[in-house]
Design an enzyme around this catalytic site. Structure first.
Site, PDB file in Angstrom:
ATOM      1  N   GLU A 322      38.973 -22.659-103.835  1.00  0.00           N
ATOM      2  CA  GLU A 322      39.170 -22.343-105.249  1.00  0.00           C
ATOM      3  C   GLU A 322      39.338 -23.633-106.054  1.00  0.00           C
ATOM      4  O   GLU A 322      39.027 -23.693-107.239  1.00  0.00           O
ATOM      5  CB  GLU A 322      40.375 -21.413-105.441  1.00  0.00           C
ATOM      6  CG  GLU A 322      40.214 -20.498-106.642  1.00  0.00           C
ATOM      7  CD  GLU A 322      41.309 -19.465-106.771  1.00  0.00           C
ATOM      8  OE1 GLU A 322      42.492 -19.817-106.640  1.00  0.00           O
ATOM      9  OE2 GLU A 322      40.995 -18.284-107.011  1.00  0.00           O
ATOM     10  N   HIS A 351      36.306 -18.146 -77.371  1.00  0.00           N
ATOM     11  CA  HIS A 351      35.666 -16.994 -76.741  1.00  0.00           C
ATOM     12  C   HIS A 351      34.933 -16.151 -77.768  1.00  0.00           C
ATOM     13  O   HIS A 351      34.635 -14.984 -77.540  1.00  0.00           O
ATOM     14  CB  HIS A 351      36.712 -16.174 -75.998  1.00  0.00           C
ATOM     15  CG  HIS A 351      37.417 -17.004 -74.972  1.00  0.00           C
ATOM     16  ND1 HIS A 351      36.980 -17.112 -73.677  1.00  0.00           N
ATOM     17  CD2 HIS A 351      38.478 -17.834 -75.082  1.00  0.00           C
ATOM     18  CE1 HIS A 351      37.766 -17.951 -73.022  1.00  0.00           C
ATOM     19  NE2 HIS A 351      38.682 -18.409 -73.850  1.00  0.00           N
ATOM     20  N   LYS A 455      36.128 -10.421-112.360  1.00  0.00           N
ATOM     21  CA  LYS A 455      37.130  -9.567-113.018  1.00  0.00           C
ATOM     22  C   LYS A 455      36.509  -8.831-114.198  1.00  0.00           C
ATOM     23  O   LYS A 455      36.744  -7.640-114.391  1.00  0.00           O
ATOM     24  CB  LYS A 455      38.298 -10.420-113.514  1.00  0.00           C
ATOM     25  CG  LYS A 455      39.193 -10.933-112.402  1.00  0.00           C
ATOM     26  CD  LYS A 455      40.405 -11.604-112.996  1.00  0.00           C
ATOM     27  CE  LYS A 455      41.169 -12.380-111.946  1.00  0.00           C
ATOM     28  NZ  LYS A 455      42.179 -13.261-112.508  1.00  0.00           N
TER      29      LYS A 455
HETATM   30  O1  LIG Z   1      49.602 -14.897-109.715  1.00  0.00           O
HETATM   31  P1  LIG Z   1      48.530 -14.203-110.461  1.00  0.00           P
HETATM   32  O2  LIG Z   1      48.502 -14.597-111.908  1.00  0.00           O
HETATM   33  O3  LIG Z   1      48.628 -12.702-110.284  1.00  0.00           O
HETATM   34  O4  LIG Z   1      47.163 -14.644-109.886  1.00  0.00           O
HETATM   35  C1  LIG Z   1      46.781 -14.399-108.569  1.00  0.00           C
HETATM   36  C2  LIG Z   1      45.477 -15.072-108.230  1.00  0.00           C
HETATM   37  O5  LIG Z   1      44.432 -14.459-108.919  1.00  0.00           O
HETATM   38  C3  LIG Z   1      43.495 -15.162-109.671  1.00  0.00           C
HETATM   39  O6  LIG Z   1      42.347 -14.428-109.784  1.00  0.00           O
HETATM   40  C4  LIG Z   1      43.204 -16.582-109.270  1.00  0.00           C
HETATM   41  O7  LIG Z   1      41.887 -16.791-108.887  1.00  0.00           O
HETATM   42  C5  LIG Z   1      44.134 -17.121-108.222  1.00  0.00           C
HETATM   43  O8  LIG Z   1      44.156 -18.511-108.323  1.00  0.00           O
HETATM   44  C6  LIG Z   1      45.510 -16.565-108.386  1.00  0.00           C
HETATM   45  O9  LIG Z   1      46.364 -17.131-107.445  1.00  0.00           O
END
Ligand SMILES: O=P(O)(O)OC[C@H]1O[C@H](O)[C@H](O)[C@@H](O)[C@@H]1O
EC number: 5.3.1.9
Length: 528
Positions: A322, A351, A455
């Protein structure tokens, strides 16, 4: 290279940190003096970048953020007295809270003490706590930890089933920096409903780690949850293990968080040296650059020969991929950078896929993680003069050699034992190596613009689901999927629409699909 030359190369390049008891062997990465000399100016730049970052520069230009995970283990380094105080206050808050939970002063309404901890979070809000729990939790921890790290109903059911009656003595920790990530929100909603079914009051058993002011923060404070712990703007999810995100669950399980922080701090001192040869993080970054041509051409295979380090590769997967997996460099050029990371543990993987590593496509380099001490206490012999640990050690050495003989490079990181101090040091080592490598290849390691695309697409799918359900409900007869798509003006998304309907039909959600499943274009959808 013959054995004697290799042995000399081993000694010439061996890095050893006495206090941590850590060795780094890069002798089986094939680079030469000319490469090293050519890299020196780049490293000078990377060391300067690190100094600026640790001094509080905006190291994440896209989001205009400082990057402060190094301050967490040495608050003296924080760029302002306020930040220093925030860090100290958070650790104090964690310790006070955890002590009260352990003593039963903070307790669930319907039990004497909290027996279990259910941690709900994803990505950086899960991987560090999962790795540390698996590596370091005592066999009989003060509090047993469980994780919900997905929006998978069956996965959630499994956890809730296992908790069963103990749900009433389970402390629920929701971790989300942004406080708005759908997966932890969904997990939280499901757990709330499960508590309700047992007549339990969620806020009396809930705590949160999140940024002050986030949606989650507002919910926790307005509903009177037991406590909230802050996550600061300058901590990224994948570098949050030493913040409340990692420290709180670790402390609840009885893991020594000060040793964790101390190990990281000691490693930070070592990796701050602006000199490649005496800086283990620089040596790692150098190797990554050497094997992959600074373009990530070789995958990083993480092979810890120790069961309790099996989650290290998953943890590093996020930290490395990431951070480094970026389309553009800091000047806006398209570079498509990154290094792929995978692995489980040795000798188990010997294995499974090590066959390909030895003989197949040479698109990787291995990182062996070796732990010198086999177990607490003595080992019995399983054959004259040989223990199971001797085998494990032999398997590691043998695989390293077999790979090298076939022009497959490897790094070996050796620690004396797995404990909070060495785990803290390992985390800090890789955090710094990633930071340095990012500077070498001129990318922003601290944002994740690519994650947003998935997302957004998911949100569109759910919107399409709403529309299609509305349309289906108002249509008394069956309708083909393409007609339905036309009806809601979603011809472009007809395949997505089909998948939505198929999923709803499989889950008794009021949608019926009739026809031949192997000919989706001819299926008829109907509301029933
Ligand atoms: O801690 P949060 O704000 O819920 O985020 C949780 C995760 O989701 C995101 O999509 C990012 O890509 C991550 O880097 C992050 O750690």
């Amino acid at each position: 290279m013959d054995a004697i030359t290799l042995w000399q190369r081993y000694q010439d390049w061996l890095y050893y940190h006495e206090e941590i008891g850590l060795y780094l062997d890069i002798s089986r990465i094939r680079f030469d003096q000319a490469f090293l000399e050519a890299m020196k100016p780049k490293f000078d730049g990377a060391f300067r970048d690190m100094e600026a970052l640790e001094g509080g520069a905006i190291a994440n230009p896209d989001e205009q953020r400082m990057v402060g995970h190094y301050w967490l283990r040495n608050p003296e380094l924080a760029p302002t007295p306020q930040i220093k105080q925030q860090i100290i206050d958070t650790v104090n808050k964690i310790e006070t809270f955890v002590a009260k939970v352990h003593k039963g002063e903070i307790k669930p309404p319907q039990a004497e003490k909290f027996t279990d901890l259910l941690s709900i979070g994803i990505g950086g809000s899960a991987l560090g706590p999962q790795f540390v729990a698996d590596a370091l939790a005592p066999d009989y921890p003060l509090i047993n930890i469980h994780f919900i790290d997905n929006s998978d109903p069956d996965g959630i059911d499994r956890i809730l089933q296992r908790l069963g009656d103990r749900l009433k003595s389970t402390l629920i920790l929701v971790i989300s920096k942004s406080g708005g990530t759908p997966e932890p929100r969904n997990g939280m909603m499901e757990v709330k409903q499960a508590l309700l079914k047992q007549n339990l009051h969620f806020p009396d058993q809930a705590i949160a780690t999140t940024q002050i002011g986030s949606k989650l923060y507002q919910e926790a404070t307005s509903q009177g949850w037991l406590e909230t712990f802050p996550m600061e703007d300058w901590i990224g999810g994948r570098t949050s293990e030493m913040s409340a995100v990692g420290l709180l669950p670790a402390a609840l399980q009885g893991i020594d968080i000060h040793a964790l922080l101390q190990g990281a701090q000691t490693m930070d001192i070592a990796t701050r040296q602006p000199d490649i040869k005496t800086n283990p993080a620089a040596l790692l970054a150098l190797c990554w650059y050497a094997v992959g041509g600074g373009r990530g051409q070789k995958d990083m295979v993480i092979l810890p020969y120790k069961d309790r380090l099996i989650l290290l590769s998953r943890y590093l997967q996020q930290l490395v991929m990431e951070s480094l997996g970026k389309e553009k460099d800091l000047d806006g050029n398209i570079v498509n950078q990154g290094i792929s990371v995978y692995g489980n543990k040795g000798s188990t993987d010997q294995h499974a896929y090590v066959q390909q590593l030895r003989d197949g496509v040479p698109n990787f380099f291995a990182t062996f993680i070796e732990v010198l001490r086999d177990r607490q206490g003595p080992s019995s012999e399983i054959e004259p003069g040989v223990t199971a640990g001797d085998y494990l050690s032999g398997f590691l050495q043998g695989t390293r050699e077999a790979l090298y003989d076939n022009q497959r490079d490897s790094i070996t990181v050796t620690i004396t034992e797995v404990n909070p101090y060495t785990v803290g040091a390992l985390v800090a080592l890789y955090e710094r190596a990633v930071s340095l490598y990012a500077s070498l290849v001129n990318i922003n390691a601290y944002h994740q613009p690519g994650v947003e695309a998935g997302k957004k697409a998911a949100a569109q799918v759910l919107e399409l689901q709403h529309q299609s359900l509305q349309a289906l409900r108002s249509h008394s007869q069956g309708i083909s999927i393409s007609d339905l798509a036309t009806k809601i003006d979603a011809q472009e998304q007809v395949e997505t629409l089909y998948k939505i309907l198929r999923h709803l039909a499989a889950n008794d959600r009021g949608v019926e699909l009739s026809g031949d499943p192997s000919k989706p274009g001819q299926l008829i959808a109907k509301w029933r």
